[in-house]
Design a protein around this motif. Sequence first.
Motif, mmCIF file in Angstrom:
data_model
loop_
_atom_site.group_PDB
_atom_site.id
_atom_site.type_symbol
_atom_site.label_atom_id
_atom_site.label_comp_id
_atom_site.label_asym_id
_atom_site.label_seq_id
_atom_site.Cartn_x
_atom_site.Cartn_y
_atom_site.Cartn_z
ATOM 1 N N ARG A 88 1.083 -1.241 0.239
ATOM 2 C CA ARG A 88 0.044 0.115 -0.222
ATOM 3 C C ARG A 88 0.402 1.395 -0.465
ATOM 4 N NH1 ARG A 88 -4.711 0.901 5.058
ATOM 5 N NH2 ARG A 88 -1.916 0.464 5.720
ATOM 6 N N LEU A 89 1.829 1.180 0.597
ATOM 7 C CA LEU A 89 2.222 2.383 1.012
ATOM 8 C C LEU A 89 3.580 2.799 -0.541
ATOM 9 C CD1 LEU A 89 4.559 1.647 3.970
ATOM 10 C CD2 LEU A 89 2.467 3.721 3.957
ATOM 11 N N LEU A 90 3.761 1.167 -1.341
ATOM 12 C CA LEU A 90 3.798 1.397 -2.476
ATOM 13 C C LEU A 90 3.423 1.902 -2.993
ATOM 14 C CD1 LEU A 90 6.325 -2.541 -2.697
ATOM 15 C CD2 LEU A 90 7.455 0.402 -3.014
ATOM 16 N N ASP A 91 1.654 1.777 -3.694
ATOM 17 C CA ASP A 91 0.912 2.473 -3.973
ATOM 18 C C ASP A 91 0.821 4.247 -4.049
ATOM 19 O OD1 ASP A 91 0.721 -0.292 -5.615
ATOM 20 O OD2 ASP A 91 -1.340 -0.457 -3.753
ATOM 21 N N ILE A 92 0.809 4.663 -2.734
ATOM 22 C CA ILE A 92 1.249 5.392 -1.904
ATOM 23 C C ILE A 92 2.268 6.542 -2.637
ATOM 24 C CG2 ILE A 92 0.531 7.437 -0.389
ATOM 25 C CD1 ILE A 92 -0.595 5.327 0.895
ATOM 26 N N CYS A 93 3.445 6.128 -2.603
ATOM 27 C CA CYS A 93 4.738 6.460 -3.099
ATOM 28 C C CYS A 93 4.901 7.016 -4.478
ATOM 29 C CB CYS A 93 5.727 5.948 -2.401
ATOM 30 S SG CYS A 93 6.899 7.021 -2.845
ATOM 31 N N THR A 94 3.937 5.743 -5.514
ATOM 32 C CA THR A 94 3.977 5.808 -6.766
ATOM 33 C C THR A 94 3.052 7.035 -7.504
ATOM 34 O OG1 THR A 94 4.604 3.508 -6.689
ATOM 35 C CG2 THR A 94 3.520 4.357 -8.713
ATOM 36 N N THR A 95 2.118 7.012 -7.191
ATOM 37 C CA THR A 95 0.177 7.631 -7.164
ATOM 38 C C THR A 95 1.338 9.183 -7.147
ATOM 39 O OG1 THR A 95 -0.924 6.135 -6.832
ATOM 40 C CG2 THR A 95 -1.649 9.160 -6.426
ATOM 41 N N SER A 96 1.688 9.627 -6.164
ATOM 42 C CA SER A 96 2.417 10.521 -5.211
ATOM 43 C C SER A 96 3.904 11.787 -6.712
ATOM 44 C CB SER A 96 2.824 10.938 -4.187
ATOM 45 O OG SER A 96 2.405 10.667 -3.308
ATOM 46 N N ARG A 97 4.709 10.451 -6.139
ATOM 47 C CA ARG A 97 5.645 11.062 -8.329
ATOM 48 C C ARG A 97 5.076 11.047 -8.922
ATOM 49 N NH1 ARG A 97 7.779 8.598 -11.875
ATOM 50 N NH2 ARG A 97 10.007 9.356 -13.030
ATOM 51 N N ASP A 98 3.861 9.968 -9.755
ATOM 52 C CA ASP A 98 3.361 9.893 -11.117
ATOM 53 C C ASP A 98 2.461 11.872 -10.712
ATOM 54 O OD1 ASP A 98 3.978 7.945 -11.892
ATOM 55 O OD2 ASP A 98 2.217 6.814 -11.294
ATOM 56 N N ILE A 99 2.129 12.199 -10.124
ATOM 57 C CA ILE A 99 1.734 13.296 -10.055
ATOM 58 C C ILE A 99 2.341 14.260 -10.160
ATOM 59 C CG2 ILE A 99 0.089 15.140 -8.914
ATOM 60 C CD1 ILE A 99 -1.405 12.958 -7.592
ATOM 61 N N LEU A 100 3.251 14.776 -9.359
ATOM 62 C CA LEU A 100 4.810 15.049 -9.582
ATOM 63 C C LEU A 100 5.215 15.282 -10.943
ATOM 64 C CD1 LEU A 100 5.894 15.190 -5.812
ATOM 65 C CD2 LEU A 100 4.648 17.198 -6.970
ATOM 66 N N VAL A 101 5.167 14.476 -11.713
ATOM 67 C CA VAL A 101 6.166 13.807 -12.893
ATOM 68 C C VAL A 101 5.088 14.650 -13.539
ATOM 69 C CG1 VAL A 101 6.824 12.622 -14.690
ATOM 70 C CG2 VAL A 101 7.706 12.782 -12.383
ATOM 71 N N ASN A 102 3.526 14.789 -13.722
ATOM 72 C CA ASN A 102 2.456 15.347 -14.537
ATOM 73 C C ASN A 102 2.508 16.537 -14.781
ATOM 74 O OD1 ASN A 102 1.200 14.468 -16.645
ATOM 75 N ND2 ASN A 102 -0.567 14.932 -15.571
ATOM 76 N N THR A 103 2.899 17.243 -13.331
ATOM 77 C CA THR A 103 2.250 18.736 -12.851
ATOM 78 C C THR A 103 3.756 19.331 -13.709
ATOM 79 O OG1 THR A 103 1.022 17.598 -11.022
ATOM 80 C CG2 THR A 103 2.445 20.112 -10.806
ATOM 81 N N LYS A 104 5.187 19.033 -13.614
ATOM 82 C CA LYS A 104 6.106 19.122 -14.273
ATOM 83 C C LYS A 104 5.998 19.415 -15.173
ATOM 84 C CE LYS A 104 11.279 18.865 -14.091
ATOM 85 N NZ LYS A 104 12.437 17.526 -14.250
ATOM 86 N N GLU A 105 5.792 18.290 -15.740
ATOM 87 C CA GLU A 105 5.814 18.552 -17.415
ATOM 88 C C GLU A 105 4.941 19.547 -18.187
ATOM 89 O OE1 GLU A 105 4.279 14.374 -18.774
ATOM 90 O OE2 GLU A 105 6.802 13.374 -17.990
ATOM 91 N N HIS A 106 3.325 19.389 -17.612
ATOM 92 C CA HIS A 106 2.391 21.375 -18.058
ATOM 93 C C HIS A 106 3.170 22.242 -17.586
ATOM 94 C CE1 HIS A 106 0.001 17.340 -18.970
ATOM 95 N NE2 HIS A 106 -0.435 18.430 -19.641
ATOM 96 N N LEU A 107 3.834 22.625 -16.640
ATOM 97 C CA LEU A 107 4.790 23.348 -16.007
ATOM 98 C C LEU A 107 5.736 23.946 -17.075
ATOM 99 C CD1 LEU A 107 4.763 25.276 -13.065
ATOM 100 C CD2 LEU A 107 6.357 23.518 -12.119
#
Length: 273
Positions: A88-107
């Motif tokens: 479960r912690l791995l899933d939360i960590c992955t979700t957080s990272r993916d959100i940040l990567v996507n945000t950075k790309e559009h930024l």
Amino acid sequence: MSSSSSSVSKTSYHARTISLPSVLHPVAEQLAEKLCRLRSSQSASTSSSSLTNQLNGLKDLYSCVDEFLQLPYNQPKNVEETLDNSLRLLDICTTSRDILVNTKEHLQDVQSVIRRRCNGELNITSEATKYLNTRKTAKKTIRKCLQSIKSSETNNDVFTEVEQITIDIFKSLLSNLYGAEMKSTRSRWSVAAKLVHHRDEKTAFCSEFEALDDTLSVICQKKKNSISALQIEDLKTQMVNLELDIQELIETLEALFRLFVKTRASLLNILSN
């Protein structure tokens, strides 16, 4: 119980008593000290920089957890449950990272348009709107993730405490990525709102992410020729600083993910033996 483990108990978010040996191994002492330090750090602000520091604290903690697992008689009370929680912690960590990567790309897309604007193009509304739409999608994901996070209360051992503080820090991170809007929509999203970490109801908290959302929203409402050079320079500074924070968070989460995997491998080894 040593003074180190006693401190951990006092600072525990749920005031649990952690089961540690009466005479602590040096690794166990380090683990108790790192837990106590992380609990103390949670009273600080939850800006991107302070959250990065807390995530780095988690990295140190999990390096110590892996050593702790190698010691005799230090297995979790319920290895299978701890193993499930690690996934479960791995899933939360992955979700957080993916959100940040996507945000950075559009930024970066908006930053690219701003650079072209300086060479003659005046309209940045289109890319700004795309960025804001990305943020809306991210908020839906964050809300869903926060609502799915549940604390483990079954075992009063050190592994439960490690898991709980990890969850608390990720709640703070996700709430920061979401912004204060989550708190203001309590009536509609009461479950998610309760997960925003330690916020005074009278405090107008605005994360770096939400601050940029507000700036871009204002710009999108203006006519393209009414955006001043000073506004553009302020926006550029705001975006550069946020991008640096995002990149640091991404790198920290990637390192933390690898440590989660290592801990999970150790737990699988314990289970197989």
